[in-house]
Write a protein that holds these residues in place. Sequence first.
Motif, PDB file in Angstrom:
ATOM      1  N   HIS A   1       0.872  -1.165   0.000  1.00  0.00           N
ATOM      2  CA  HIS A   1       0.000   0.000   0.000  1.00  0.00           C
ATOM      3  C   HIS A   1       0.914   1.221   0.000  1.00  0.00           C
ATOM      4  O   HIS A   1       1.350   1.678   1.052  1.00  0.00           O
ATOM      5  CB  HIS A   1      -0.875   0.005   1.266  1.00  0.00           C
ATOM      6  N   ASP A   2       1.234   1.704  -1.173  1.00  0.00           N
ATOM      7  CA  ASP A   2       2.268   2.729  -1.240  1.00  0.00           C
ATOM      8  C   ASP A   2       2.175   3.483  -2.560  1.00  0.00           C
ATOM      9  O   ASP A   2       2.100   2.874  -3.634  1.00  0.00           O
ATOM     10  CB  ASP A   2       3.640   2.048  -1.129  1.00  0.00           C
ATOM     11  N   LEU A   3       2.175   4.812  -2.488  1.00  0.00           N
ATOM     12  CA  LEU A   3       2.170   5.629  -3.706  1.00  0.00           C
ATOM     13  C   LEU A   3       3.570   6.131  -4.048  1.00  0.00           C
ATOM     14  O   LEU A   3       3.734   6.992  -4.908  1.00  0.00           O
ATOM     15  CB  LEU A   3       1.200   6.808  -3.543  1.00  0.00           C
ATOM     16  N   ASP A   4       4.583   5.591  -3.382  1.00  0.00           N
ATOM     17  CA  ASP A   4       5.974   5.906  -3.696  1.00  0.00           C
ATOM     18  C   ASP A   4       6.260   5.515  -5.150  1.00  0.00           C
ATOM     19  O   ASP A   4       5.769   4.489  -5.623  1.00  0.00           O
ATOM     20  CB  ASP A   4       6.862   5.100  -2.746  1.00  0.00           C
ATOM     21  N   LEU A   5       7.071   6.318  -5.833  1.00  0.00           N
ATOM     22  CA  LEU A   5       7.384   6.015  -7.240  1.00  0.00           C
ATOM     23  C   LEU A   5       8.124   4.694  -7.409  1.00  0.00           C
ATOM     24  O   LEU A   5       8.188   4.147  -8.509  1.00  0.00           O
ATOM     25  CB  LEU A   5       8.237   7.134  -7.846  1.00  0.00           C
ATOM     26  N   GLY A   6       8.700   4.187  -6.326  1.00  0.00           N
ATOM     27  CA  GLY A   6       9.368   2.896  -6.424  1.00  0.00           C
ATOM     28  C   GLY A   6       8.406   1.727  -6.261  1.00  0.00           C
ATOM     29  O   GLY A   6       8.806   0.573  -6.383  1.00  0.00           O
TER      30      GLY A   6
ATOM     31  N   TYR B   1       4.120   1.179  -7.032  1.00  0.00           N
ATOM     32  CA  TYR B   1       3.197   0.762  -8.095  1.00  0.00           C
ATOM     33  C   TYR B   1       3.771   0.919  -9.513  1.00  0.00           C
ATOM     34  O   TYR B   1       3.407   0.132 -10.391  1.00  0.00           O
ATOM     35  CB  TYR B   1       1.830   1.469  -7.955  1.00  0.00           C
TER      36      TYR B   1
ATOM     37  N   TRP C   1      -6.884  -0.277  -2.479  1.00  0.00           N
ATOM     38  CA  TRP C   1      -5.543  -0.162  -3.068  1.00  0.00           C
ATOM     39  C   TRP C   1      -5.399  -1.094  -4.277  1.00  0.00           C
ATOM     40  O   TRP C   1      -4.313  -1.609  -4.538  1.00  0.00           O
ATOM     41  CB  TRP C   1      -4.474  -0.475  -2.029  1.00  0.00           C
TER      42      TRP C   1
ATOM     43  N   VAL D   1      -3.079   9.815  -7.665  1.00  0.00           N
ATOM     44  CA  VAL D   1      -2.196  10.007  -8.816  1.00  0.00           C
ATOM     45  C   VAL D   1      -2.880  10.862  -9.896  1.00  0.00           C
ATOM     46  O   VAL D   1      -2.221  11.613 -10.622  1.00  0.00           O
ATOM     47  CB  VAL D   1      -1.846   8.611  -9.408  1.00  0.00           C
TER      48      VAL D   1
ATOM     49  N   ASP E   1      14.530   7.733  -9.111  1.00  0.00           N
ATOM     50  CA  ASP E   1      13.531   6.914  -9.812  1.00  0.00           C
ATOM     51  C   ASP E   1      13.130   7.520 -11.158  1.00  0.00           C
ATOM     52  O   ASP E   1      12.451   6.879 -11.955  1.00  0.00           O
ATOM     53  CB  ASP E   1      12.268   6.764  -8.955  1.00  0.00           C
TER      54      ASP E   1
ATOM     55  N   LEU F   1       1.874  14.769  -8.697  1.00  0.00           N
ATOM     56  CA  LEU F   1       2.270  13.584  -7.910  1.00  0.00           C
ATOM     57  C   LEU F   1       2.946  13.996  -6.606  1.00  0.00           C
ATOM     58  O   LEU F   1       2.722  13.390  -5.558  1.00  0.00           O
ATOM     59  CB  LEU F   1       3.221  12.691  -8.710  1.00  0.00           C
TER      60      LEU F   1
ATOM     61  N   THR G   1       0.428  12.719  -3.883  1.00  0.00           N
ATOM     62  CA  THR G   1       0.812  11.342  -3.532  1.00  0.00           C
ATOM     63  C   THR G   1       2.112  11.260  -2.737  1.00  0.00           C
ATOM     64  O   THR G   1       2.504  10.166  -2.347  1.00  0.00           O
ATOM     65  CB  THR G   1       0.982  10.450  -4.786  1.00  0.00           C
TER      66      THR G   1
ATOM     67  N   ALA H   1       5.065  11.344  -3.870  1.00  0.00           N
ATOM     68  CA  ALA H   1       5.608  10.242  -4.672  1.00  0.00           C
ATOM     69  C   ALA H   1       7.053   9.878  -4.351  1.00  0.00           C
ATOM     70  O   ALA H   1       7.537   8.839  -4.761  1.00  0.00           O
ATOM     71  CB  ALA H   1       5.484  10.585  -6.158  1.00  0.00           C
TER      72      ALA H   1
ATOM     73  N   ARG I   1       8.159   9.559  -1.231  1.00  0.00           N
ATOM     74  CA  ARG I   1       8.190   8.977   0.114  1.00  0.00           C
ATOM     75  C   ARG I   1       7.276   7.756   0.147  1.00  0.00           C
ATOM     76  O   ARG I   1       6.309   7.679  -0.606  1.00  0.00           O
ATOM     77  CB  ARG I   1       7.631   9.965   1.152  1.00  0.00           C
TER      78      ARG I   1
ATOM     79  N   THR J   1       4.173   6.064   1.477  1.00  0.00           N
ATOM     80  CA  THR J   1       2.970   6.798   1.873  1.00  0.00           C
ATOM     81  C   THR J   1       2.762   6.810   3.389  1.00  0.00           C
ATOM     82  O   THR J   1       2.487   7.863   3.970  1.00  0.00           O
ATOM     83  CB  THR J   1       1.742   6.195   1.161  1.00  0.00           C
TER      84      THR J   1
ATOM     85  N   TRP K   1      -4.033  -0.370   4.907  1.00  0.00           N
ATOM     86  CA  TRP K   1      -5.352   0.260   5.071  1.00  0.00           C
ATOM     87  C   TRP K   1      -6.442  -0.816   5.053  1.00  0.00           C
ATOM     88  O   TRP K   1      -6.325  -1.802   4.308  1.00  0.00           O
ATOM     89  CB  TRP K   1      -5.599   1.239   3.927  1.00  0.00           C
TER      90      TRP K   1
END
Lengths: 549, 224
Positions: A47-52, A54, A169, A341, B93, B164, B168, B170, B172, B174, B199
Amino acid sequence: MSPQTTDVLVIGSGFGGAIPAYHLAAAGARVTVLERGPRLATEDFTHDLDLGAYPRIVDVIKGDGISVVAGNCVGGGSVVYFAASLRAPSFVFDRRDASGRRLWPASLSRAALDPWYEQVEQALPVTKLDWPDVSYAGGVLAAACDRAGHTCNPVPVAVDRARCTDCNWMLSGCRFGAKRSMLLNYLPAAEAHGAEIRPLHEVQLIRPSTVPGYRYAVDYTTVDPADYTCPTGAGTLHTKVLVLAAGAVGTPVLLQRSALALGGVPPAVGGYFSGNGDRVSVAELDEGKVRSLLGLARSATVAYEALHIGMPITAASFDRLDARAPEFSRFTLQQIYFPTVTNSLAQTAGGRWSGVAKKQMRARWRSWLTVLAMTEDEAEGSFGVPPLTGSFTRLANGLGLGTMRFAPTAGTRRGWSEADTHARAVLERDGLATVRPWSEDVAGTVTAHPLASCRLGDSAAISALTELNELRTHPGLFVTDGAAVPTSLTVNPSLTIAALAERACPAIAARCAQYGVAVRYAPSDPLTGATRGGDIAAAARAVAARAGA
Amino acid sequence: MEPLPGIDRRAMLRGLAAAVAALPALGTMAAPAAAAPAAAATLGSWPVSTLEAFADTLVPGERRSPSDRAIAGAASGPGAVQAGVITLLTSPDLPLNPLLPGIAALLDARATAYAISRLILLPLDRPPFVGLSFDHRTTLVTGLFRADDLDRPIWQLLAFLVGLAFDTAAHRHTAQALAEGHPGLVWTGFPQPDADGLWRYPSHSYGTALAEPHPATTPSGSPA
Ligand SMILES: Cc1cc2nc3c(=O)[nH]c(=O)nc-3n(C[C@H](O)[C@H](O)[C@H](O)COP(=O)(O)OP(=O)(O)OC[C@H]3O[C@@H](n4cnc5c(N)ncnc54)[C@H](O)[C@@H]3O)c2cc1C
């Protein structure tokens, strides 16, 4: 060194690839699947929106006038999709082009596809939702439809509700093993029958094989798991039968690049690209009116504020799917959640996607309700000159520039406008909400449902594939992914893509037999292995007969 | 020190990807920028403030200090700059790092042309784009997204990344960003996870029938 060979080579492992991989392996063929993306298991999804995170498994591909979201992993779109599993309405199969030609083959109608739909619904399996499964957001759409004199349905989903935590998610893959992606049914079943799945293998070229007894040679590169722009090796596989299922933005590009080596491909390859008529709008709800007009509240103090809660798609209205209504006026209106996003695309009352008012709108994010209309489009997109490698120019993991171009025609725009008008009539009634479509400034029109770029049909003039998914100019080369679907569907496409792939399997098996592969195909369930009788068996026999088995 | 061979190859491939990407301006600027990786590592203060001002035009915020020039101060609360847009744009990234000075220069060139055509006097102590007022920045930026703008794909990509950063976090994880109070996530009301960083929503539905289903619905729940 002796060349690498296989009986059936499958390119791509989404719905279109996984299904033939299973059935041909179960029928006894040696099956190899080449998949560009990595292989992740349930516990790997975060569960993560980090660019690394998804962007490892999903790509945004920006073209000219259109952007596409698509899976990039073993299981393809089924891993990142929202699991809404709907059959396309009957009228879709009767659509014609401007000169009156049927767009779908005469052999394909809703009734003809129904046994195959049923097969997929049982195999995934698909669950019919009840109201307690419908999210707050879906509930608001339903109540608003009802108040405006319309119907609204809970949407069937490929989700095991017993495992689902309603975490929302789904784009990141399912951490709880609840979403019934290809990773949980067709792919493991294919492997149980000896199929080999090779992740991080990106196919670059298809050409005739020089190995006696083999028809097609497929050149691939292997890619760095940390950085997909980086090749780590290369190889060639020779196959008797080829199943191309790289998705509607992958398949046409591969064929275009291979056209010279293959001695030409049908002119419809890379034409007729459709975004399924997708049209997303954001409704900003008036919380007070959710309570006073709809009588809804989720606590004593909060009426809604729940955009982020629950499965992303739970409710849809079928009221505008009347077969007798004119073309471009028919669509499904569906509740949907997009991860933040896409927040940039939402527009303010003044029609702005940036600036001060937009920032204020972001502060009310929990009170947004996002809706997706899937309309009739004219499949007016096309693919330009292919890039040197891959399906698009990859800028980073998760991000690429494609060669597709989509300039909406008047018919497509009419469909969107009808859907906008309807969404406003339902949601703006008595000031419940203000509804505005996503801006086209940042990404053009956005679709997660690319289709039709290598479509099947009866007429060689407007379709690249025969009615049984075989490339017209190349026997033994089948296309079984979303590219084969000839028109927009007015519903989410996965179930139709899957049903068509199921239907192609007896035809692929017939070709295998002709080319000396010992196969015994029978429709069967990937989870239990049980052979199916009844309508499905009869439909399979009919297809096999037409394929000349 | 020589860069590691692996990293060198990556940078080259990325430069190539950008060059063939039908982005005319990026394509021509990629080559000189990529040839000087040292310059890219430490992005100068002018390009940084130009990029900050662009991000602030899209998601405006309050000034970090009274002398802040990049942020126009058009809105209260944090904007894209506070949300970490520069950290995101320079993230490993993304392959953008060597291209950022070129993109900033392009934006400044547009700002200069804009100012000249409207007889706006630009201050000399800051990049041209930063020298424009918020309203002028907004008018200029709106024009960059018109269908006939040649460099439109660059601005679209940049705008996407600005969004982003704010929406988001992006750059870090989340859960971590929320724990640290990431300004964008806090502003939008992004929900907190359970203690294990995942979640779940046991309460997720009004729970009752809220509309009649369509009369022609088939047994599997599809339209007829
Ligand atoms: C966010 C999101 C939500 C969605 N929600 C829904 C939904 O709720 N309901 C629904 O019906 N549909 C939904 N869809 C759409 C659905 O996922 C797609 O229609 C479906 O996955 C398409 O199947 P496919 O087999 O055509 O292609 P894909 O599933 O895209 O599979 C193609 C595969 O081929 C691989 N590939 C591509 N090129 C190559 C190459 N050169 N070499 C090797 N491998 C390659 C790709 O990595 C990919 O794994 C959603 C899609 C997205 C992105």
